[in-house]
Design an enzyme around this catalytic site. Sequence first.
Site: not given
Ligand code: IMP
Ligand code: MG
Length: 174
Positions: A157, A163, A97-98, A101, A150-151, A41-42, A129
Site C-alpha cells: 500500500d 493493495r 512477506e510482501d 526493504d 516505492f511500489v 497486511k501486505g 530491495k
Molecule cells: P523493512 O523493515 O524496512 O524491511 O520494511 C518492510 C516493510 O515495509 C514491508 O513489509 C512493507 O510493509 C513496507 N515497505 C517497504 N517498501 C515498501 C514499498 O515499496 N511499498 C510499500 N510498502 C513497503
Molecule cells: Mg509488510
Amino acid sequence: MEDKIRVLLSEEEVDKKIEEIGARISKDYQGKAVHMICILKGGIFFTCELAKRISVPVSMDFMSVSSYGADTKSSGVVKIIKDLDEPLDGKDVLIVEDIIDSGRTLSYLIEIFKKRNPKSVRLCTLLDKPERRVTDVKVDYVGFNIPDKFVVGYGLDYNQKYRNLPYIGVVEFE
Ligand code: IMP
Ligand code: MG
C-alpha cells in the site's frame, strides 16, 4: 489527487513467479507440513496465492506488525499489532512477506519466532530491495529483486491505498 502508477511487474509475471516458488517449496518440504506465517497486511495476497500452489500440507497463522506509519520510510521501530494465534513448537515455519526493504522488520520477527521452538524457520518474500538493506537477513525464497522505488499493489500500500491492484506498480511521486 490521483497518484500516477506505472506497471513494474504485470499480473501474469507475478502469477508465473508464484507458481515457480510454490513448486520449489512443495519440493523442498516433501514429507513435511508447512506452517505459513503471513505478515499482515501486505503479505495477504501473496500468502493466499502461494498457499494454493503448495502441494504439501499447509497450516496458516497471521501476524500484524507496523514499522512505517503513514510515511514511505522505515522508522526502525517494529510494533506487534496482532501476535500469532498458535504456538510454533516443532513446526516448519515459513514466513511470508510482501517486501523486504531495510530488513529490520524481518530480522526482528525471525528472532522472536526462533525463541518459540520451531523445527525450522525459512523466509519467503515476493519482492526484495537488496540495495536498501541495513540489517542482514537470510531470505530463502525471493520472487523479484527490484530497484529502490516505492511500489504498490498485490498487498502493498501507499497510505493504505492500492493493495488490491493485481500487479506491482511504481508510484511516480511528483
Ligand atoms: P523493512 O523493515 O524496512 O524491511 O520494511 C518492510 C516493510 O515495509 C514491508 O513489509 C512493507 O510493509 C513496507 N515497505 C517497504 N517498501 C515498501 C514499498 O515499496 N511499498 C510499500 N510498502 C513497503
Ligand atoms: Mg509488510
